[in-house]
Scaffold this active site. Structure first.
Site, short mmCIF file in Angstrom:
data_model
loop_
_atom_site.label_atom_id
_atom_site.label_comp_id
_atom_site.label_asym_id
_atom_site.label_seq_id
_atom_site.Cartn_x
_atom_site.Cartn_y
_atom_site.Cartn_z
N LEU A 18 -7.58 -4.79 5.74
CA LEU A 18 -8.70 -4.47 4.12
C LEU A 18 -6.34 -4.17 3.41
CD1 LEU A 18 -11.36 -1.21 3.95
CD2 LEU A 18 -10.84 -4.06 3.44
N GLY A 19 -5.41 -4.15 4.83
CA GLY A 19 -4.99 -3.81 4.12
C GLY A 19 -3.78 -3.86 5.10
N GLY A 21 0.51 -1.31 6.69
CA GLY A 21 1.82 -0.37 6.06
C GLY A 21 2.60 -0.91 6.94
N VAL A 26 -5.52 -1.18 7.57
CA VAL A 26 -6.04 0.01 7.22
C VAL A 26 -7.30 -1.22 7.32
CG1 VAL A 26 -7.18 1.13 5.43
CG2 VAL A 26 -4.96 1.51 5.99
N ASP A 138 5.64 9.12 -4.66
CA ASP A 138 5.68 7.49 -3.90
C ASP A 138 4.53 6.49 -5.02
OD1 ASP A 138 7.09 5.53 -2.96
OD2 ASP A 138 4.80 5.08 -1.07
P1 ATP Z 1 3.16 1.99 3.71
O1 ATP Z 1 3.86 1.74 4.91
O2 ATP Z 1 3.44 0.87 2.12
O3 ATP Z 1 3.06 3.45 2.42
P2 ATP Z 1 0.55 3.24 4.62
O4 ATP Z 1 0.94 2.78 6.19
O5 ATP Z 1 0.74 4.70 4.23
O6 ATP Z 1 1.65 1.92 3.74
P3 ATP Z 1 -1.10 2.75 2.80
O7 ATP Z 1 -0.32 2.77 1.65
O8 ATP Z 1 -2.09 3.96 2.98
O9 ATP Z 1 -1.05 2.78 4.51
O10 ATP Z 1 -2.51 1.54 3.01
C1 ATP Z 1 -1.79 0.35 3.31
C2 ATP Z 1 -2.54 -0.62 2.24
O11 ATP Z 1 -4.03 -0.61 2.70
C3 ATP Z 1 -2.60 -0.13 1.03
O12 ATP Z 1 -2.06 -1.11 0.06
C4 ATP Z 1 -4.56 -0.94 0.38
O13 ATP Z 1 -4.16 -2.45 0.35
C5 ATP Z 1 -5.39 -0.50 1.77
N1 ATP Z 1 -6.22 0.79 1.68
C6 ATP Z 1 -5.09 1.93 2.13
N2 ATP Z 1 -6.81 2.35 1.43
C7 ATP Z 1 -7.65 1.81 1.57
C8 ATP Z 1 -8.83 2.30 1.33
N3 ATP Z 1 -9.52 3.13 1.62
N4 ATP Z 1 -10.11 1.68 0.88
C9 ATP Z 1 -9.35 0.10 0.62
N5 ATP Z 1 -8.04 -0.65 1.14
C10 ATP Z 1 -7.07 0.66 1.54
#
Ligand code: ATP
Length: 357
Positions: A18-19, A21, A26, A138
């Site tokens: 889905l995404g 980081g 995710v 953030d």
């Molecule tokens: P970063 O390194 O940018 O801080 P991160 O590793 O902390 O990212 P998140 O920002 O929590 O991860 O999530 C990354 C991406 O995954 C988000 O930008 C979003 O597109 C997707 N995502 C996160 N949580 C969800 C969710 N609960 N349901 C659907 N998609 C999600």
């Protein structure tokens, strides 16, 4: 919440990405026992103290602790946590409506009243967080999502509590983290932070939402930071011609140098732009609208930058994998933990002031 040591794949069917980081992906997951849909946040953790790739286990534990304290309709809910040696998996509420900014950018016209309906939910979520002495640190468009965009009134969901912090009584907390265009002067000056830090970011987000302009952004991060310190922002008439005076007043009361003087989330919710007291104030909101042409441009550029950053990160990650002795290991193998030998590993670039987004 007890961390589970079972294999997450035994209990959940792991689905599409889905995404992504900085430290993992995710993915959509389906609970085998119920068929319910969730999202799984797979986070690579450091295997040893000297290791540079991955997140500190304690940082994920902190994120989990904060999410547990934050049960609110505008905040992503946490269901479960799994851990193994080099990875932790957070099972969270599935958020399928995408980012708020993308939803808005797909429209032809959005009045201030419609924008306020979303802003109000953001303020309620943030106000709840702040009532628990938790700051997000953030807040930016990428972390403001919608639970489902195909309903009459989509619900806001705030995500990514990776930089969040809960203040202890009388604690002085300093940090240089955040994303340049959204951070307030106290972050750049390395002064004590507070929940007011988030309120500045909300001021920046509102400014962008209404105009498609980022108030302090310049050609380089350094120039952006200089503009923030100098409080160099204005409301150019050619961009803000469709904006109400109350909206500008709202923003001006958030983009304030002294954190103590900034409106709190609670005060925002009773500001006359958000909660009009007279018919005239209400009518002004309905007449004023987002500068859609500019907003669409801003959003397209933002998305382009995000995908550019992601490609850069993936290429770099692949290179690191090849360099490492674990070249053949699967990217998401629980036992893998390749080290970076170069001076600026992607893992260390995490939302430092030098990295723009
Ligand atoms: P970063 O390194 O940018 O801080 P991160 O590793 O902390 O990212 P998140 O920002 O929590 O991860 O999530 C990354 C991406 O995954 C988000 O930008 C979003 O597109 C997707 N995502 C996160 N949580 C969800 C969710 N609960 N349901 C659907 N998609 C999600």
């Amino acid at each position: 919440m007890a961390f589970k040591h079972e294999n997450v794949a035994d209990l959940y069917d792991i689905g599409v990405v889905l995404g992504s980081g900085h430290f993992g992906q995710v993915r959509q997951v389906t609970e085998r026992s119920t068929g319910a849909q969730w999202a799984g946040k797979f986070i690579k953790t450091r295997k040893s103290a000297g290791s540079r790739l991955g997140v500190e286990r304690s940082a994920v534990e902190r994120e989990v602790e904060l999410l547990q304290a934050l049960t609110h309709p505008s905040i992503m809910a946490l269901k479960d946590v799994f851990e193994c040696r080099a990875e932790m998996v957070l099972i969270v509420e599935l958020i399928s409506g995408g980012e708020l900014f993308d939803f808005i950018a797909a429209k032809d016209n959005v009045t201030e009243s419609e924008a306020i309906a979303f802003l109000k939910q953001i303020l309620e979520g943030v106000g709840f967080m702040h009532s628990k002495h938790i700051a997000h640190f953030d807040l930016k468009p990428e972390n403001i999502m919608l639970s489902d965009k195909d309903v009459a009134n989509p619900t806001i969901k705030l995500i990514d509590f990776g930089l969040a912090h809960q203040f202890k009584q009388g604690e002085e907390y300093k940090s240089m983290c955040g994303t340049p265009q959204y951070i307030p002067p106290e972050v750049i000056n390395y002064s004590p932070l507070s929940t007011a830090t988030d309120m500045w970011s909300i001021g920046v987000i509102t400014y962008i939402l209404l105009s498609g302009l980022s108030p302090f952004q310049d050609n380089t991060d350094e120039e952006t930071l200089k503009n923030i310190i100098a409080m160099k922002f204005e409301f150019p008439e050619h961009v803000f011609s469709m904006t109400s005076e109350s909206a500008k007043d709202f923003i001006k009361k958030l983009l304030v140098m002294d954190p103590i003087e900034r409106m709190t989330a609670e005060e925002c919710l009773i500001h006359q732009w958000i909660k009009p007291m007279t018919r005239k104030q209400m009518a002004n909101r309905n007449r004023s609208s987002i500068n859609m042409k500019n907003f669409k441009k801003f959003n397209a550029k933002r998305k382009w930058k995000m995908s550019f950053n992601m490609v850069w990160m993936c290429n770099r990650f692949m290179r690191l994998q090849l360099l490492s002795s674990a070249a053949n290991a699967e990217l998401r193998d629980c036992e893998s933990d390749s080290e970076d030998t170069e001076s600026k590993p992607a893992s260390l670039m995490r939302r430092r002031l030098s990295s723009s987004s």
